[in-house]
Scaffold this active site. Structure first.
Site, PDB file in Angstrom:
ATOM      1  N   GLU A 469      -2.705  71.042  32.606  1.00 13.53           N
ATOM      2  CA  GLU A 469      -4.158  70.903  32.558  1.00 13.53           C
ATOM      3  C   GLU A 469      -4.773  72.289  32.716  1.00 13.53           C
ATOM      4  OE1 GLU A 469      -5.589  67.392  34.194  1.00 13.53           O
ATOM      5  OE2 GLU A 469      -7.622  67.822  33.581  1.00 13.53           O
ATOM      6  N   GLU A 737      -5.839  67.410  45.546  1.00 16.32           N
ATOM      7  CA  GLU A 737      -6.771  66.797  44.604  1.00 16.32           C
ATOM      8  C   GLU A 737      -7.332  65.490  45.149  1.00 16.32           C
ATOM      9  OE1 GLU A 737      -4.874  65.685  40.918  1.00 16.32           O
ATOM     10  OE2 GLU A 737      -6.792  65.549  39.884  1.00 16.32           O
TER      11      GLU A 737
HETATM   12  C1  BGC Z   1      -9.285  67.205  36.494  1.00 17.62           C
HETATM   13  C2  BGC Z   1     -10.485  67.176  37.378  1.00 17.62           C
HETATM   14  C3  BGC Z   1     -11.656  67.078  36.475  1.00 17.62           C
HETATM   15  C4  BGC Z   1     -11.528  65.732  35.847  1.00 17.62           C
HETATM   16  C5  BGC Z   1     -12.685  65.208  35.126  1.00 17.62           C
HETATM   17  C6  BGC Z   1      -9.202  65.879  35.824  1.00 17.62           C
HETATM   18  O1  BGC Z   1      -8.101  65.683  35.069  1.00 17.62           O
HETATM   19  O2  BGC Z   1      -8.144  67.546  37.160  1.00 17.62           O
HETATM   20  O3  BGC Z   1     -10.498  67.987  38.443  1.00 17.62           O
HETATM   21  O4  BGC Z   1     -12.880  67.352  37.009  1.00 17.62           O
HETATM   22  O5  BGC Z   1     -10.353  65.606  35.118  1.00 17.62           O
HETATM   23  O6  BGC Z   1     -12.999  64.070  35.721  1.00 17.62           O
END
Ligand code: BGC
Length: 878
Positions: A469, A737
């Site tokens: 990501e 997270e």
């Molecule tokens: C990320 C988040 C991001 C989100 C959007 C995720 O996959 O890791 O931190 O803000 O997607 O909702």
């Protein structure tokens, strides 16, 4: 009084910047109380210690000592301007800076007359290619070299090499932008690396963001099929002549030991294929291939704006062990003791052709084996094949991982004592702040916040550094930027990312959910994500007094507000009758959570309100009024739709209450009741929060402001999840997270989204600095020109201290409980050329003791308000 720390565009002597109007800042240093600047004079010259031939501002009666805009002659590309400043203090006594201070222009508007060059070998969507080495020998006349600059960039990432020596110390240059629109270039002073006669310039190219795997796409070639390099070397001689060397079809290329290198996948290195001496004159490159030229590449070349990524720290492993008995593997697991971002330097020996494999994990499973599931498709695996030459050292060049544990497979015998060292990489944002208090777990939380920032401030503010990501998510950046600006100087880091945002903004004004955009993903990021377009520049203005950030972002803000206005129905954003993208209160503990329309409308009002304040700062009175009226209308719509006659907020989630209170969306008469509604919910959950990314940053601020400091402290000290300290009690060294990334009863959360290094919940750091320790800035006289100290002793803490290096100098706000709680001692440091107000909690019979330079402005039964002159102050209340 001395005048020190001369900065141009936040940097000491920046080399290769763009722009005709750079801003100059300086600090006054004095041992006297109350030092203030009454006037300044800036002199700028083409020569060191020269007369002010470029600009003489004349004596300007002003206390402005930061962001003074250069208004002299326009520099030519590559020219250097030397400057000094004379400052008059409050008594009219002058002092002139003695530091050597300059800035040098890059190559704005210059045709480099250079080609984009690359390898003829091209990979595929899934097939990586070896990292190309590029080289060119050239002859300089036998004359004295007085000046030499290498301007270089890549589509991909590059490391330049001159006569066998690396050029500069940047990692992953030129950084990440939307390459279809712009790419940054770097400027290096290479005079010391050149000699008259034959020289050799080279570069190694990696895939980086340009053609490697980016995000969740599952394939390479995000922006282009292969990496490209472009450079212009300009050499000047004592007789005034110059020679220019550029990338062109005369360059040759070959593959070397890096067989593949990718940020997500890792690096494969075969030391047997090293090209020894390839960047030194005389190397036999007869088998090397001609480079490929690409004339069709469009991007605009711009000077680097943000701080480069560098190797910031090294971490020794704290333990190593073999897989335990009964396990099938013969591998070693090294523990670095810190969840970090970067890579490993391996020292080992092995027979030629033998390979060691390094896999990276953030956490161990309960059985002690590394947990890889949360990396998703990121292989995060490096491998090294020995050449069989005694102790060999390997540090990958074009990859990074998020990890604490390294599993090493294929070591011969016992590891060497320094077999594994962690090399911490991040954007070189200078550390500025420290928070410390009497509770070790809270101090560990602060440590984890800082490391979350280190790990995710790598070129752009990313959500996480380990899985597939690692994108510049707007929501995450928005919630954390205020905290980030305490810990480190992030002004230029965000200035550049806001440029990425403007590059990504849609024609309709929509701001996407992350940037730089990749895979053409644009569209609307939705409430609390897209609003980063307004919140981030406003926060930077608050922290650095940087008006230009507002000027540059303002047109994008106007377009964004108009976009959400058009998208809303009856002033309700994300109205059920409209189409609206929204992430909601991401990862909250509220089941279905806070309705999108509540979050949408709350952020609509907030963004419109901030836009109005921005317009005000920029002197756009009509816009300020228009946005203020809009914000008022949205607030009214919010109140009408969500607040009942009995002052009960519909939905009632903690986040709904927090937003209504923090963004001042409801009438004052309803605030106490809605705050009580919030507190009831927290109590009902056993003094625990339920907020996600959207509500969490403001939760403790709201509780503090509405008179529920005790509840705010209970949340801070809560150790059962969801809470900040839960992860700390589980040995976390970064911010997780999710509140429940791992729990005793459920084990790991869903591996598809379970990062152990995500800074968003670290936004509590802002409350620690600004409310617990009490260090803040007046929103109008921003950038700490007027300090506001509002400490909140409590929660059983016996002391707390925040320090911050501001544009004006060091600020400190500290308190200590004395005589078993009967007295509180405060220490405040106010830098020269600022003013300060302190609001201290007291009871009606409290005595307030202080020294000189302190004036009592007001005294209420519960609070005393003091005006503090520059200097260090000790104040005792009790
Ligand atoms: C990320 C988040 C991001 C989100 C959007 C995720 O996959 O890791 O931190 O803000 O997607 O909702």
């Amino acid at each position: 009084m001395n005048v020190l720390r001369l900065r141009c565009e936040y940097q000491t002597n920046p080399l290769g910047i763009d722009g005709d109007r750079p801003r100059l800042s300086w600090q006054l240093v004095s041992t006297q109380r109350g030092t203030r600047q009454s006037a300044y004079r800036v002199e700028v010259s083409l020569r060191k210690n020269g007369s002010a031939d470029l600009w003489d501002s004349g004596k300007i009666k002003s206390d402005q000592s930061v962001h003074v805009v250069y208004a002299g002659q326009k520099l030519k590309p590559g020219q250097r301007a030397w400057w000094r400043v004379t400052v008059w203090d409050e008594a009219g006594k002058p002092a002139t800076s003695t530091e050597t201070a300059w800035w040098e222009l890059g190559l704005p508007g210059v045709d480099w007359e250079a080609e984009w060059i690359g390898s003829p070998i091209v990979g595929g969507k899934k097939a990586a290619t070896p990292a190309p080495h590029l080289r060119k020998e050239f002859t300089l006349p036998k004359k004295r070299i007085v000046h030499a600059r290498l301007y270089a960039t890549a589509l991909g990432v590059y490391e330049a090499v001159l006569n066998g020596q690396p050029v500069g110390d940047e990692v992953f240059a030129p950084g990440w932008t939307d390459y279809a629109q712009r790419v940054q270039y770097q400027t290096f002073d290479v005079r010391a690396q050149l000699t008259p006669g034959v020289n050799c310039l080279g570069a190694i190219l990696g895939d980086g963001w340009y053609c490697g795997y980016v995000g969740e796409a599952g394939h390479r070639e995000t922006y282009g099929e292969q990496s490209w390099f472009k450079a212009r070397l300009v050499v000047e001689f004592a007789d005034g002549s110059t020679q220019v060397v550029v990338t062109n079809d005369q360059w040759r290329t070959a593959s070397g030991p890096i067989l593949a290198a990718d940020f997500l996948m890792g690096e494969i290195y075969d030391a047997r294929r090293e090209l020894t001496g390839w960047a030194v004159v005389g190397y036999d490159a007869s088998t090397w291939l001609s480079v490929r030229i690409n004339t069709a590449l469009p991007p605009l070349l711009v000077a680097r704006l943000n701080p480069p990524i560098r190797r910031i720290l090294e971490i020794k492993s704290i333990s190593q062990r073999k897989y335990a008995k009964g396990w099938t593997k013969q591998n070693w697991i090294f523990d670095l003791g810190q969840n970090m971002v970067g890579r490993v330097r391996l020292k080992a020996h092995g027979a030629a052709g033998c390979t060691v494999v390094l896999r990276h994990a953030e956490i161990l499973k309960p059985d002690g084996t590394p947990y890889y599931d949360n990396l998703r498709s990121a292989a995060a695996t490096d491998s090294y094949t020995f050449k069989g030459d005694g102790i060999e050292t390997f540090e990958p060049r074009f990859t990074f991982h998020g990890f604490r544990y390294v599993e090493v497979e294929g070591l011969e015998g016992e590891p060497l004592p320094d077999a594994v060292t962690g090399i911490v990489l991040h954007s070189d944002t200078p550390p500025t702040g420290k928070f410390h208090c009497s509770d070790p777990l809270v101090n560990q939380l602060q440590h984890n916040i800082e490391w979350g920032q280190r790990g995710n401030f790598l070129e752009v503010p990313t959500d996480c550094p380990q899985r597939d990501e690692r994108l510049g998510w707007t929501g995450d950046a928005q919630v954390f930027c205020r905290t980030a600006a305490f810990n480190m100087n992030v002004a230029t880091f965000f200035t550049k990312w806001l440029q990425d945002m403007r590059d990504a903004q849609g024609a309709d004004g929509a701001v996407p959910s992350y940037m730089p955009t990749a895979h053409g993903r644009g569209g609307d990021g939705g409430p609390a994500w897209a609003d980063a377009a307004v919140i981030v520049p406003w926060t930077m203005y608050q922290c650095y007094g940087d008006r230009r950030i507002l000027e540059e972002q303002y047109p994008a803000v106007v377009r964004f507000i108009d976009f959400i206005k058009a998208q809303s129905k009856n002033s309700i954003r994300c109205h059920p009758a409209t189409k609206c993208h929204a992430f909601g209160d991401w990862l909250s503990q509220d089941g279905t959570g806070t309705p999108h329309e509540i979050i949408g409308t709350a952020f609509f009002a907030h963004s419109a309100d901030l836009a109005s304040q921005m317009a005000d700062v920029l002197g756009k009175a009509a816009d300020a009024k228009r946005f203020a009226t809009l914000a008022g209308k949205v607030r009214l719509a919010f109140t009408r739709r969500y607040l009942t006659g009995a002052n009960f907020l519909f939905s009632g989630t903690q986040t709904a209450c927090v937003l209504a209170l923090h963004f001042q969306l409801i009438p004052d008469s309803a605030r106490a009741d809605v705050a009580a509604q919030l507190v009831r919910d927290i109590q009902k959950r056993g003094l625990r929060l339920s907020t996600g990314f959207v509500g969490t940053p403001y939760l403790n601020h709201v509780l503090t402001e509405t008179g529920h400091l005790d509840v705010a402290y209970s949340l801070l000290f809560q150790k059962k999840w969801p809470s900040w300290l839960y992860a700390v009690t589980q040995g976390a060294t970064t911010i997780w997270e999710r509140w429940d990334g791992w729990t005793h009863d459920k084990g790991f959360q869903n591996p598809l989204m379970n990062s152990f290094n995500h800074y968003a919940y670290g936004a509590i750091g802002d409350w620690l600095y600004a409310s617990v320790a009490g260090l803040g800035s007046d929103p109008v006289k921003s950038g700490y020109k007027r300090l506001v100290f509002r400490p909140h002793p409590g929660g059983g803490l016996t002391h707390a201290r925040a320090k911050l290096e501001t544009m004006y100098g060091k600020v400190e706000s500290a308190w200590k409980v004395r005589l078993g709680g009967k007295q509180t001692e405060y220490v405040f440091t106010v830098p020269p050329n600022t003013t300060a107000r302190a609001e201290l909690i007291c009871v009606s019979k409290s005595k307030v003791k202080h020294g000189t330079g302190v004036v009592q402005l007001a005294r209420r039964s519960d609070r005393v308000v003091l005006e503090l002159k520059p200097g260090k102050h000790q104040i005792i209340v009790g």
